[in-house]
Design a protein around this motif. Structure first.
Motif, PDB file in Angstrom:
ATOM      1  N   ASN A 197      13.681 -25.305   0.883  1.00  0.00           N
ATOM      2  CA  ASN A 197      14.038 -26.360   1.832  1.00  0.00           C
ATOM      3  C   ASN A 197      15.399 -26.124   2.443  1.00  0.00           C
ATOM      4  O   ASN A 197      15.853 -25.001   2.552  1.00  0.00           O
ATOM      5  CB  ASN A 197      13.950 -27.725   1.142  1.00  0.00           C
ATOM      6  N   GLY A 198      16.081 -27.207   2.827  1.00  0.00           N
ATOM      7  CA  GLY A 198      17.391 -27.064   3.464  1.00  0.00           C
ATOM      8  C   GLY A 198      17.262 -26.465   4.856  1.00  0.00           C
ATOM      9  O   GLY A 198      16.429 -26.887   5.649  1.00  0.00           O
ATOM     10  N   ASN A 199      18.064 -25.453   5.142  1.00  0.00           N
ATOM     11  CA  ASN A 199      18.029 -24.854   6.476  1.00  0.00           C
ATOM     12  C   ASN A 199      17.077 -23.673   6.582  1.00  0.00           C
ATOM     13  O   ASN A 199      17.082 -22.942   7.576  1.00  0.00           O
ATOM     14  CB  ASN A 199      19.442 -24.435   6.912  1.00  0.00           C
ATOM     15  N   HIS A 200      16.235 -23.461   5.583  1.00  0.00           N
ATOM     16  CA  HIS A 200      15.275 -22.368   5.632  1.00  0.00           C
ATOM     17  C   HIS A 200      14.131 -22.707   6.587  1.00  0.00           C
ATOM     18  O   HIS A 200      13.743 -23.868   6.728  1.00  0.00           O
ATOM     19  CB  HIS A 200      14.723 -22.070   4.238  1.00  0.00           C
ATOM     20  N   PHE A 201      13.574 -21.685   7.224  1.00  0.00           N
ATOM     21  CA  PHE A 201      12.521 -21.935   8.207  1.00  0.00           C
ATOM     22  C   PHE A 201      11.725 -20.660   8.493  1.00  0.00           C
ATOM     23  O   PHE A 201      12.148 -19.547   8.176  1.00  0.00           O
ATOM     24  CB  PHE A 201      13.112 -22.462   9.515  1.00  0.00           C
ATOM     25  N   ILE A 202      10.575 -20.877   9.123  1.00  0.00           N
ATOM     26  CA  ILE A 202       9.799 -19.817   9.771  1.00  0.00           C
ATOM     27  C   ILE A 202       9.602 -20.279  11.205  1.00  0.00           C
ATOM     28  O   ILE A 202       9.161 -21.407  11.435  1.00  0.00           O
ATOM     29  CB  ILE A 202       8.437 -19.605   9.097  1.00  0.00           C
ATOM     30  N   GLU A 203       9.932 -19.430  12.170  1.00  0.00           N
ATOM     31  CA  GLU A 203       9.885 -19.875  13.560  1.00  0.00           C
ATOM     32  C   GLU A 203       9.252 -18.826  14.460  1.00  0.00           C
ATOM     33  O   GLU A 203       9.581 -17.637  14.388  1.00  0.00           O
ATOM     34  CB  GLU A 203      11.298 -20.200  14.054  1.00  0.00           C
ATOM     35  N   MET A 204       8.339 -19.287  15.310  1.00  0.00           N
ATOM     36  CA  MET A 204       7.786 -18.456  16.367  1.00  0.00           C
ATOM     37  C   MET A 204       8.712 -18.579  17.566  1.00  0.00           C
ATOM     38  O   MET A 204       9.071 -19.698  17.978  1.00  0.00           O
ATOM     39  CB  MET A 204       6.373 -18.913  16.739  1.00  0.00           C
ATOM     40  N   GLN A 205       9.100 -17.451  18.146  1.00  0.00           N
ATOM     41  CA  GLN A 205      10.078 -17.450  19.230  1.00  0.00           C
ATOM     42  C   GLN A 205       9.631 -16.518  20.345  1.00  0.00           C
ATOM     43  O   GLN A 205       8.849 -15.584  20.114  1.00  0.00           O
ATOM     44  CB  GLN A 205      11.444 -16.998  18.703  1.00  0.00           C
ATOM     45  N   ALA A 206      10.139 -16.745  21.548  1.00  0.00           N
ATOM     46  CA  ALA A 206       9.868 -15.895  22.702  1.00  0.00           C
ATOM     47  C   ALA A 206      11.157 -15.196  23.124  1.00  0.00           C
ATOM     48  O   ALA A 206      12.219 -15.808  23.229  1.00  0.00           O
ATOM     49  CB  ALA A 206       9.311 -16.714  23.857  1.00  0.00           C
ATOM     50  N   ILE A 207      11.046 -13.904  23.380  1.00  0.00           N
ATOM     51  CA  ILE A 207      12.205 -13.045  23.648  1.00  0.00           C
ATOM     52  C   ILE A 207      12.597 -13.051  25.127  1.00  0.00           C
ATOM     53  O   ILE A 207      11.756 -13.029  26.014  1.00  0.00           O
ATOM     54  CB  ILE A 207      11.871 -11.594  23.233  1.00  0.00           C
ATOM     55  N   SER A 208      13.918 -13.050  25.359  1.00  0.00           N
ATOM     56  CA  SER A 208      14.472 -12.799  26.682  1.00  0.00           C
ATOM     57  C   SER A 208      15.534 -11.714  26.536  1.00  0.00           C
ATOM     58  O   SER A 208      16.565 -11.933  25.887  1.00  0.00           O
ATOM     59  CB  SER A 208      15.092 -14.072  27.262  1.00  0.00           C
ATOM     60  N   VAL A 209      15.284 -10.546  27.073  1.00  0.00           N
ATOM     61  CA  VAL A 209      16.159  -9.385  26.878  1.00  0.00           C
ATOM     62  C   VAL A 209      17.433  -9.513  27.714  1.00  0.00           C
ATOM     63  O   VAL A 209      17.391  -9.907  28.884  1.00  0.00           O
ATOM     64  CB  VAL A 209      15.415  -8.078  27.231  1.00  0.00           C
ATOM     65  N   ASN A 210      18.568  -9.182  27.109  1.00  0.00           N
ATOM     66  CA  ASN A 210      19.847  -9.136  27.817  1.00  0.00           C
ATOM     67  C   ASN A 210      19.899  -7.851  28.632  1.00  0.00           C
ATOM     68  O   ASN A 210      19.789  -6.750  28.083  1.00  0.00           O
ATOM     69  CB  ASN A 210      20.998  -9.175  26.803  1.00  0.00           C
TER      70      ASN A 210
END
Length: 474
Positions: A197-210
């Protein structure tokens, strides 16, 4: 340093020098307590260097966001400067999906449910990997996992599980494992492949390249709109048991040697003492557990993706790293012990410490934002040597959990997640009240943190990651 003077300062404290890498507004918001804690840390004998990253904030014994360094011959190891969750860190898995594949909010909800089915998010639930021998994981890290959980190991050209990691195995005196009582083994075994718990997570994300680092992004296999999986977790109850067991040993050693500071919660022991050796060895076992734990969750997420998208859904490891640990490193003629508590190692291109696949570019440094905000993929700069190649590990809390619950409403939290909108960040929890203390309002502005790191020339941004769906533990 003229053109980045506002992003770095050396502070002369009574016990020694503290180096702070943060823009002015972030530094002034840190408060006096962080300097008080730094002064206590600097009283540990023979310390060679100490710094704060811009996400630094008050912790137990030591601030989160600390880098502290000792020589190996006369050095000390500090459980307080490693942190309570030994081996806590980040993993990013690349996928062959694009953001439009997860455009439908109903599909994102199905994916969250599929992940929850495979990865327990409640502390009392048992993981789904009972066929794994805990001793093998503790002794060998990723190399202790059965072959079926590392399928790409059989296809060397595509293999990333064992090569694209900060450390796949740390060796140590395995006889120290006998010090940990049987009930701890049982609980730690049950928790393999679980989030916490706490600030742990699993997250799906979308990339934007620099654009400035597009060449590096392409070499890493990143593309605009690509879906990635970011995992944040650590060593679970095993790391906690190591801290509890070693706490009394370290306290006795400090008392015997007449060591201590104004903070009774700041624990440390000579590296060559029994307490120091015991803690270091068991810490390395916890680091092996942590990297295997994140790997197993990544394995489970792949199965969840295949449930929705079929066998054509592919994942591969971009990188796995730690941000709570102490390890021997080379930064000159003699090796040193570098502690990082809430700090990320970011090696530049050409550094010998990079894993072979990243020798040319430098390895990915994985920096999560707060829930509902962007995360970042960065790469270290040569100038990072002055901070032992340490950068931030996230946004960093700006207020306590209790204060956040008092100041932030559920409606404000829901708004930050864009609940009810087409681009809603899908969350596995139905009752937002249980997670208000993890809302973005509890954390510093991650963009300001990243700006500090970039302007201090410690690292640069390779890609920005927009959240699509998040799984949190309770």
């Amino acid at each position: 340093m003229n053109n980045n003077a506002n992003y770095y300062r050396r502070i002369d404290l009574p016990a020694g020098d503290l180096h702070v890498f943060a823009r002015d507004d972030l530094f002034h918001a840190m408060g006096a307590k962080v300097l008080e804690m730094a002064n206590n840390n600097l009283q540990i004998p023979n310390i060679r260097y100490m710094s704060y990253t811009p996400d630094a904030h008050v912790g137990v014994g030591t601030c989160i966001g600390t880098t502290a360094v000792w020589g190996m011959e006369d050095g000390f190891v500090s459980p307080s400067i490693v942190g309570s969750d030994i081996g806590c860190g980040m993993r990013v898995q690349l996928t062959n999906l694009q953001a439009e594949d997860l455009h439908d909010v109903k599909l994102r909800r199905k994916l969250v449910k599929a992940i929850e089915k495979r990865i327990p998010v409640e502390n009392h639930q048992r993981g789904h990997f009972s066929d794994i021998r805990l001793e093998d994981v503790l002794r060998k890290g990723l190399h202790g996992l059965p072959g079926k959980y590392v399928p790409d190991a059989y296809t060397p050209r595509k293999a990333t599980s064992l090569t694209h990691v900060e450390c796949s195995r740390l060796r140590f005196d395995e006889s120290e494992l006998e010090r940990i009582p049987e009930p701890v083994w049982h609980r730690a075994h049950r928790q393999l492949g679980t989030l916490g718990n706490g600030n742990h997570f699993i997250e799906m994300q979308a990339i934007s390249v620099n654009e400035e680092n597009r060449r590096i992004a392409e070499q890493w296999g990143l593309r605009d709109g690509q879906v990635v999986v970011m995992i944040h977790s650590g060593s679970r109850s095993w790391g906690g048991a190591v801290n509890q067991h070693c706490g009394s040993l370290v306290a006795k050693t400090m008392s015997k040697l007449g060591l201590g500071t104004a903070d009774p919660k700041l624990a440390f022991a000579p590296l060559d003492s029994v307490a120091g050796r015991t803690y270091t060895n068991l810490m390395y076992a916890a680091l092996n557990y942590a990297v295997a734990n994140r790997h197993l969750m990544a394995f489970a997420v792949r199965d969840a993706l295949r449930e929705l998208f079929g066998s054509q859904a592919e994942t591969s490891t971009l990188y796995d790293l730690m941000h709570n640990y102490a390890c021997e490193e080379n930064h000159g003629e003699a090796p040193v012990l570098v502690h990082r508590k809430g700090a990320t190692r970011a090696l530049p291109a050409g550094h010998s410490g990079n894993p072979a696949p990243y020798r040319e570019t430098g390895h990915p440094a994985l920096i999560p934002g707060s829930m509902g905000t962007a995360s970042y993929l960065m790469v270290g700069a040569p100038e990072g040597l002055r901070n032992y190649y340490s950068i931030c590990h996230g946004a960093g809390r700006v207020r306590s959990r209790s204060a956040t619950k008092q100041l932030v409403t559920v409606d404000e939290f829901a708004s930050s997640l864009r609940i009810g909108q087409e681009d809603e960040i899908v969350l596995n929890h139905r009752a937002l009240e249980s997670l208000v203390d993890e809302s973005p309002q509890a954390y510093k502005d991650v963009d300001q943190i990243i700006d500090s790191v970039v302007q201090a020339r410690l690292a640069s941004v390779v890609a920005k990651c927009r959240p699509l769906a998040t799984v949190k533990g309770v």
